[in-house]
Structures are given as C-alpha cells and as structure tokens.
Design a protein around this motif. Structure first.
Motif, PDB file in Angstrom:
ATOM      1  N   LEU A   1       0.827  -1.206   0.000  1.00  8.74           N
ATOM      2  CA  LEU A   1       0.000   0.000   0.000  1.00  8.74           C
ATOM      3  C   LEU A   1       0.861   1.257   0.000  1.00  8.74           C
ATOM      4  O   LEU A   1       0.563   2.226  -0.702  1.00  8.74           O
ATOM      5  N   SER A   2       1.938   1.239   0.748  1.00  6.87           N
ATOM      6  CA  SER A   2       2.832   2.401   0.844  1.00  6.87           C
ATOM      7  C   SER A   2       3.487   2.749  -0.485  1.00  6.87           C
ATOM      8  O   SER A   2       3.861   3.895  -0.708  1.00  6.87           O
ATOM      9  N   MET A   3       3.626   1.768  -1.375  1.00 10.59           N
ATOM     10  CA  MET A   3       4.206   2.061  -2.689  1.00 10.59           C
ATOM     11  C   MET A   3       3.355   3.034  -3.490  1.00 10.59           C
ATOM     12  O   MET A   3       3.852   3.706  -4.381  1.00 10.59           O
ATOM     13  N   GLY A   4       2.078   3.129  -3.164  1.00 13.33           N
ATOM     14  CA  GLY A   4       1.195   4.050  -3.864  1.00 13.33           C
ATOM     15  C   GLY A   4       1.050   5.394  -3.183  1.00 13.33           C
ATOM     16  O   GLY A   4       0.296   6.240  -3.639  1.00 13.33           O
ATOM     17  N   ALA A   5       1.780   5.584  -2.098  1.00 17.30           N
ATOM     18  CA  ALA A   5       1.690   6.841  -1.350  1.00 17.30           C
ATOM     19  C   ALA A   5       2.333   7.987  -2.118  1.00 17.30           C
ATOM     20  O   ALA A   5       3.229   7.771  -2.935  1.00 17.30           O
ATOM     21  N   PRO A   6       1.885   9.218  -1.858  1.00 14.61           N
ATOM     22  CA  PRO A   6       2.500  10.380  -2.509  1.00 14.61           C
ATOM     23  C   PRO A   6       3.995  10.432  -2.231  1.00 14.61           C
ATOM     24  O   PRO A   6       4.432  10.196  -1.109  1.00 14.61           O
ATOM     25  N   GLY A   7       4.746  10.693  -3.278  1.00 18.21           N
ATOM     26  CA  GLY A   7       6.192  10.805  -3.138  1.00 18.21           C
ATOM     27  C   GLY A   7       6.934   9.506  -3.373  1.00 18.21           C
ATOM     28  O   GLY A   7       8.151   9.491  -3.431  1.00 18.21           O
ATOM     29  N   HIS A   8       6.224   8.416  -3.537  1.00 18.09           N
ATOM     30  CA  HIS A   8       6.857   7.112  -3.777  1.00 18.09           C
ATOM     31  C   HIS A   8       6.654   6.767  -5.240  1.00 18.09           C
ATOM     32  O   HIS A   8       5.573   6.405  -5.659  1.00 18.09           O
ATOM     33  N   ARG A   9       7.684   6.889  -6.023  1.00 19.28           N
ATOM     34  CA  ARG A   9       7.564   6.747  -7.475  1.00 19.28           C
ATOM     35  C   ARG A   9       7.813   5.324  -7.980  1.00 19.28           C
ATOM     36  O   ARG A   9       7.201   4.889  -8.928  1.00 19.28           O
ATOM     37  N   GLU A  10       8.736   4.615  -7.371  1.00 15.61           N
ATOM     38  CA  GLU A  10       9.179   3.317  -7.873  1.00 15.61           C
ATOM     39  C   GLU A  10       8.028   2.307  -7.919  1.00 15.61           C
ATOM     40  O   GLU A  10       7.458   1.931  -6.895  1.00 15.61           O
ATOM     41  N   GLY A  11       7.668   1.893  -9.116  1.00 14.54           N
ATOM     42  CA  GLY A  11       6.643   0.884  -9.295  1.00 14.54           C
ATOM     43  C   GLY A  11       5.218   1.350  -9.087  1.00 14.54           C
ATOM     44  O   GLY A  11       4.293   0.548  -9.144  1.00 14.54           O
TER      45      GLY A  11
ATOM     46  N   LEU B   1       6.147  11.128  11.503  1.00 13.34           N
ATOM     47  CA  LEU B   1       6.605  12.157  10.571  1.00 13.34           C
ATOM     48  C   LEU B   1       6.176  13.537  11.050  1.00 13.34           C
ATOM     49  O   LEU B   1       6.955  14.490  11.024  1.00 13.34           O
ATOM     50  N   ARG B   2       4.966  13.647  11.514  1.00 13.83           N
ATOM     51  CA  ARG B   2       4.446  14.926  12.017  1.00 13.83           C
ATOM     52  C   ARG B   2       5.256  15.390  13.240  1.00 13.83           C
ATOM     53  O   ARG B   2       5.616  16.555  13.349  1.00 13.83           O
ATOM     54  N   ARG B   3       5.550  14.454  14.168  1.00 13.07           N
ATOM     55  CA  ARG B   3       6.329  14.800  15.366  1.00 13.07           C
ATOM     56  C   ARG B   3       7.754  15.231  15.030  1.00 13.07           C
ATOM     57  O   ARG B   3       8.341  16.036  15.734  1.00 13.07           O
ATOM     58  N   SER B   4       8.294  14.687  13.938  1.00 13.63           N
ATOM     59  CA  SER B   4       9.667  15.038  13.572  1.00 13.63           C
ATOM     60  C   SER B   4       9.741  16.301  12.724  1.00 13.63           C
ATOM     61  O   SER B   4      10.825  16.696  12.297  1.00 13.63           O
ATOM     62  N   GLY B   5       8.598  16.938  12.471  1.00 15.41           N
ATOM     63  CA  GLY B   5       8.605  18.217  11.767  1.00 15.41           C
ATOM     64  C   GLY B   5       8.217  18.152  10.311  1.00 15.41           C
ATOM     65  O   GLY B   5       8.201  19.177   9.634  1.00 15.41           O
ATOM     66  N   GLY B   6       7.907  16.982   9.798  1.00 16.74           N
ATOM     67  CA  GLY B   6       7.518  16.854   8.394  1.00 16.74           C
ATOM     68  C   GLY B   6       6.026  17.097   8.212  1.00 16.74           C
ATOM     69  O   GLY B   6       5.300  16.217   7.736  1.00 16.74           O
ATOM     70  N   LEU B   7       5.594  18.291   8.572  1.00 22.34           N
ATOM     71  CA  LEU B   7       4.160  18.592   8.598  1.00 22.34           C
ATOM     72  C   LEU B   7       3.505  18.573   7.221  1.00 22.34           C
ATOM     73  O   LEU B   7       2.396  18.050   7.071  1.00 22.34           O
ATOM     74  N   VAL B   8       4.158  19.115   6.227  1.00 19.28           N
ATOM     75  CA  VAL B   8       3.572  19.170   4.883  1.00 19.28           C
ATOM     76  C   VAL B   8       3.420  17.765   4.323  1.00 19.28           C
ATOM     77  O   VAL B   8       2.354  17.382   3.819  1.00 19.28           O
ATOM     78  N   ARG B   9       4.473  16.981   4.427  1.00 19.36           N
ATOM     79  CA  ARG B   9       4.408  15.589   3.941  1.00 19.36           C
ATOM     80  C   ARG B   9       3.386  14.785   4.746  1.00 19.36           C
ATOM     81  O   ARG B   9       2.637  13.987   4.182  1.00 19.36           O
ATOM     82  N   ALA B  10       3.343  14.979   6.035  1.00 17.33           N
ATOM     83  CA  ALA B  10       2.377  14.272   6.878  1.00 17.33           C
ATOM     84  C   ALA B  10       0.948  14.613   6.461  1.00 17.33           C
ATOM     85  O   ALA B  10       0.090  13.729   6.406  1.00 17.33           O
ATOM     86  N   ASP B  11       0.698  15.873   6.152  1.00 16.73           N
ATOM     87  CA  ASP B  11      -0.632  16.284   5.700  1.00 16.73           C
ATOM     88  C   ASP B  11      -0.994  15.617   4.374  1.00 16.73           C
ATOM     89  O   ASP B  11      -2.125  15.161   4.186  1.00 16.73           O
ATOM     90  N   ARG B  12      -0.025  15.556   3.450  1.00 15.59           N
ATOM     91  CA  ARG B  12      -0.271  14.899   2.160  1.00 15.59           C
ATOM     92  C   ARG B  12      -0.569  13.420   2.355  1.00 15.59           C
ATOM     93  O   ARG B  12      -1.476  12.862   1.729  1.00 15.59           O
ATOM     94  N   LEU B  13       0.184  12.767   3.236  1.00 19.43           N
ATOM     95  CA  LEU B  13      -0.039  11.351   3.493  1.00 19.43           C
ATOM     96  C   LEU B  13      -1.364  11.114   4.216  1.00 19.43           C
ATOM     97  O   LEU B  13      -2.049  10.118   3.960  1.00 19.43           O
ATOM     98  N   ASP B  14      -1.717  12.012   5.090  1.00 22.18           N
ATOM     99  CA  ASP B  14      -2.998  11.911   5.790  1.00 22.18           C
ATOM    100  C   ASP B  14      -4.162  12.004   4.801  1.00 22.18           C
ATOM    101  O   ASP B  14      -5.131  11.236   4.886  1.00 22.18           O
ATOM    102  N   ASP B  15      -4.069  12.938   3.854  1.00 22.60           N
ATOM    103  CA  ASP B  15      -5.094  13.069   2.818  1.00 22.60           C
ATOM    104  C   ASP B  15      -5.163  11.808   1.961  1.00 22.60           C
ATOM    105  O   ASP B  15      -6.243  11.323   1.621  1.00 22.60           O
ATOM    106  N   TRP B  16      -3.990  11.267   1.608  1.00 22.35           N
ATOM    107  CA  TRP B  16      -3.928  10.029   0.822  1.00 22.35           C
ATOM    108  C   TRP B  16      -4.566   8.871   1.582  1.00 22.35           C
ATOM    109  O   TRP B  16      -5.350   8.102   1.013  1.00 22.35           O
ATOM    110  N   LEU B  17      -4.273   8.757   2.868  1.00 21.18           N
ATOM    111  CA  LEU B  17      -4.840   7.679   3.671  1.00 21.18           C
ATOM    112  C   LEU B  17      -6.362   7.806   3.738  1.00 21.18           C
ATOM    113  O   LEU B  17      -7.068   6.796   3.678  1.00 21.18           O
ATOM    114  N   ASP B  18      -6.878   9.026   3.831  1.00 18.35           N
ATOM    115  CA  ASP B  18      -8.334   9.221   3.808  1.00 18.35           C
ATOM    116  C   ASP B  18      -8.943   8.682   2.527  1.00 18.35           C
ATOM    117  O   ASP B  18     -10.002   8.037   2.546  1.00 18.35           O
TER     118      ASP B  18
END
Length: 74
Positions: A9-19, A51-68
């Motif tokens: 499932l993670s292979m289809g997440a935003p930012g993951h291009r391979e395959g 990711l959110r706790r480590s400061g990656g807020l923008v990426r975390a938001d994108r992944l949260d939207d993708w998970l929804d």
C-alpha cells in the motif's frame, strides 16, 4: 481475495515513485478482491504521526489526505 500489506500500500503513497504506475494498474484490476487489515491502517497512521512529530508537517498532511482516500476506497 487479497489482503494488501503495508509495504504494498505504501508504494502508492505520494512521493513514492518506484513501481507506482504498475502497482496502481494491478490494484485497479483487482479492486473488488482487495482488503485492508486494521493493522496496516494503524501502521500507516503511526508512520504519519511520527513524521508529524519530527517536523515533516507538509508531507504528513499529504499522506494523511492520501490515507483518507485509501480508506474511502476500501
């Protein structure tokens, strides 16, 4: 019937291009036979929270939207 694992499932997440294109086609062709485990959803949610706790807020938001979207589809 297929149980989609976290790494697949993670292979289809935003930012993951391979395959991603090939995987999307495979998933689309079998969409009626795919299922998610609550463990998979929890693992992805945990990764987003870390990711959110480590400061990656923008990426975390994108992944949260993708998970929804993923949860809506499954």
């Amino acid at each position: 019937m297929y149980l989609v694992d976290t790494n697949v499932l993670s292979m289809g997440a935003p930012g993951h291009r391979e395959g991603a294109a090939a995987l999307a086609g495979w998933l689309d062709a079998r969409s009626d036979d795919l299922f998610l485990s609550t463990v998979t959803v929890a693992e992805i949610g945990d990764g987003i929270a870390k990711l959110r706790r480590s400061g990656g807020l923008v990426r975390a938001d994108r992944l949260d939207d993708w998970l929804d979207v993923v949860l809506h589809l499954y």
